[in-house]
Each structure stands twice: as structure tokens, then as C-alpha cells.
Write a protein that holds these residues in place. Sequence first.
Motif, mmCIF file in Angstrom:
data_model
loop_
_atom_site.group_PDB
_atom_site.id
_atom_site.type_symbol
_atom_site.label_atom_id
_atom_site.label_comp_id
_atom_site.label_asym_id
_atom_site.label_seq_id
_atom_site.Cartn_x
_atom_site.Cartn_y
_atom_site.Cartn_z
ATOM 1 N N ASP A 103 0.548 -0.805 -0.023
ATOM 2 C CA ASP A 103 -0.258 0.298 0.124
ATOM 3 C C ASP A 103 1.057 1.254 -0.239
ATOM 4 N N ALA A 104 2.224 1.008 0.422
ATOM 5 C CA ALA A 104 3.182 2.210 0.540
ATOM 6 C C ALA A 104 3.519 2.783 -0.581
ATOM 7 N N PHE A 105 3.719 1.518 -1.875
ATOM 8 C CA PHE A 105 4.151 2.407 -3.194
ATOM 9 C C PHE A 105 3.101 2.970 -4.022
ATOM 10 N N SER A 124 4.004 5.523 -6.661
ATOM 11 C CA SER A 124 4.759 4.085 -7.692
ATOM 12 C C SER A 124 4.118 3.578 -8.561
ATOM 13 N N ILE A 125 2.653 3.093 -7.931
ATOM 14 C CA ILE A 125 1.789 2.322 -8.407
ATOM 15 C C ILE A 125 0.527 2.878 -8.546
ATOM 16 N N PHE A 126 -0.435 2.773 -9.590
ATOM 17 C CA PHE A 126 -1.703 2.480 -9.886
ATOM 18 C C PHE A 126 -2.490 2.057 -8.041
ATOM 19 N N ILE A 127 -3.539 2.129 -7.458
ATOM 20 C CA ILE A 127 -4.013 1.107 -6.958
ATOM 21 C C ILE A 127 -4.852 0.560 -8.153
ATOM 22 N N ILE A 128 -5.021 0.311 -9.020
ATOM 23 C CA ILE A 128 -5.528 -0.794 -9.585
ATOM 24 C C ILE A 128 -4.437 -1.456 -10.772
ATOM 25 N N ASP A 129 -3.601 -2.069 -10.796
ATOM 26 C CA ASP A 129 -2.796 -2.660 -11.639
ATOM 27 C C ASP A 129 -2.440 -3.853 -12.033
ATOM 28 N N VAL A 194 4.732 12.899 -8.156
ATOM 29 C CA VAL A 194 4.669 12.220 -9.576
ATOM 30 C C VAL A 194 4.017 10.488 -9.647
ATOM 31 N N GLN A 195 3.440 10.412 -10.509
ATOM 32 C CA GLN A 195 2.568 9.055 -9.842
ATOM 33 C C GLN A 195 1.946 8.432 -12.116
ATOM 34 N N PRO A 196 2.050 7.578 -11.500
ATOM 35 C CA PRO A 196 0.854 6.847 -12.950
ATOM 36 C C PRO A 196 0.004 7.323 -12.950
ATOM 37 N N MET A 197 -0.356 6.824 -14.340
ATOM 38 C CA MET A 197 -2.374 7.310 -14.676
ATOM 39 C C MET A 197 -2.729 6.375 -14.495
#
Length: 342
Positions: A103-105, A124-129, A194-197
Motif C-alpha cells: 500500500d505504501a507504493f 509509484s503504482i496505481f491502486i489497481i494495476d 509523480v504518479q502513474p495514470m
Amino acid sequence: MDSITQAALGASIAGAVAGKTLGRSVLLTGALLGTLPDLDVVIDYGSAVANFTQHRGFSHSLFILIPLSFLIAWGLWRWKPQLSYQRWLALVGLILVTHPLLDAFTTYGTQLFWPLGDPVALNSIFIIDPLYTLPLLAGCLVFLIRPPATNAVATGLVLSTLYLGWTLVAQQWITDRVQPALAEVGMNEASLLVQPMPFNTILWRVTAITDEHRVEIVTGFLDGSDELNLEHFPRRPDLAQSVASLPEARRLEWFTRGFLDYRLAGNQITATDIRLGIPGAHPFTFILAETSESGVTPIPSGRMPRPSVNRDALPLLWSRLTGRTPVLCLATLSTPPQGHSC
């Protein structure tokens, strides 16, 4: 991360640690343990802001989960003593600790060291990937079909972990790419996110804020050599100052690291968490106070309705991700005419 991912991670760890001894049933045990920390969502902390900022709090704290692992492992050992207490402890401890670490990512924020310190959010990662989750699900599926396929679940864990490492590398690459463009507009000292779409790590969203200004950039690995498109949004430092002394406003500022957008809706002052969602579709907006001729009056915080889902969003995001659409305007979630910027 989402519940399916956390359950898949827990099941994979359980299968790798105890699959040969306990067989298929251990996957269910691992999946249940993997979702245990998220049960704090059923707790009502008394206000909308409290519920928002105390999620992923004590139930995700390493100071709570590590001691709890010893207790749960003891109970499971008494239930199924064919697995040693030490193995049960390894299984439970790994599952409970990896849940908040994963979750911390994400961007939401995880209070790993509750009640001490700030939330940890690596963004660095979206909550659903899907690219993180699918290897875990595939390993569990092979295990169910041909138990005890411990190599399959272990492979899923290795692949998902490598992907998590890739997200950090990609994030740094995007950060390096946007820094010169931000410096050109005087935002080199701005707070940066900075975060992924959604659903990928190819297309990224960059948010830079100062007290009075905000810049948004969408860029990705499939973009050409075109100049970055910077979208500018004004901020309302006057509204922020008017509620700065309110405990719930301070709590939100702490939890979001200041990535808030204050607005006046009628006579109500609202604060929106601009980290989550995208402009025009941010899911968390809170009413903090009311204004009148006599000044600002705090009220128990309430949450504004979540914006409706734009059915055109996913095709536009896909087109932007693949590079077919070079510019995506976040404010309107649309593409400008060719040769134009937002």
C-alpha cells in the motif's frame, strides 16, 4: 492496493510458505489474512475527514501488525498443528507486513509507523494495476489446478516484485524528464508529485504546486520528442489561510502533504485531495466550513458526492497511453485541436 490484489498476494505467500504441507486450503487462509488490515474501513471515526485520514492507520501499522502476527500464528498453529509454529509465524508475518508495504507504493498514504511519523506514499503504482496482480493470480490458479505448485506461486511473487521495482525506476525517469520544463516556468522549487495514470506505468501524471499555482503534466514512455504540455491551474491561498486553524483542515494538509485544492461552493469552503483521480474527477472533496458576513464558521466535515464516471475517459487514456493522442487536457479530459495546447 485493491482487495483482489491484496488477497492474491496473501494467497501467494501462503502457498509458497506452506503449500506442500496444507495444500489448496492454505490459499484461502492467505487470502483472508491478506485482506485483514483493510477491515478498518468499517470503523466510523466520527467525520468524513477522520474516516479518510485514519484509514490505513493503526490497522496498517508495523507496530501493531508484527506483534499481532505472533498471536494469530499461535491460534492457527493450535488449529492446524501439522504446520510448525515457526512456519505459521513466517506465513502470517509475511502476509500482514507485505500488505501495508505494498500500500505504501500507492498515492493514498499508509501510516506504517502509526502512531508516529507521517503517512508513507511512494506514488509509484496505481491502486489497481493488472500487470502487478496478474502474475499473482496466475500462480494461484496453477496451484489450484495442480497442487502443490509452490514454484508457480513463487514465480508469481518474483515477477510482481520485479514489476514493483520497475515502477520506481520509471518514476525516476519521468521525474528527470519533467524537471527542465518545470524549471523553465519557475516551478523548480515546487512540491512535486509523480504518479502513474490509471492501470499502467507507461503513462504518468506530474503535479507541481506552489502556494498560488499548480502545474499538471501528462507524459509517458511512448511519447515522441514533442515538447511537454504544461496545464496551469490557479490556487486559492486566501481560502487555505481562512481555514488553516481548523483541526480538520490541518489534518488534511498533513495527510495529503499539502496537495489540496480549496474552493468556494456557494457559501461553503471545500478542500479536494488533488493527488487522487484527475482534475474534474477527484473522488475526495470535503466541506470544511461556511462563510458569512461575520467570517468563517467551521462545520463537521462532510464529503461531497463522487463525480460521475466519464464514459469517454478510458478510450482517451488508452489513446494517450499508446501515443496516438499526443496531448490530453486534464481540466476537460479532452484532446485539443492538432497543433494546439490545453
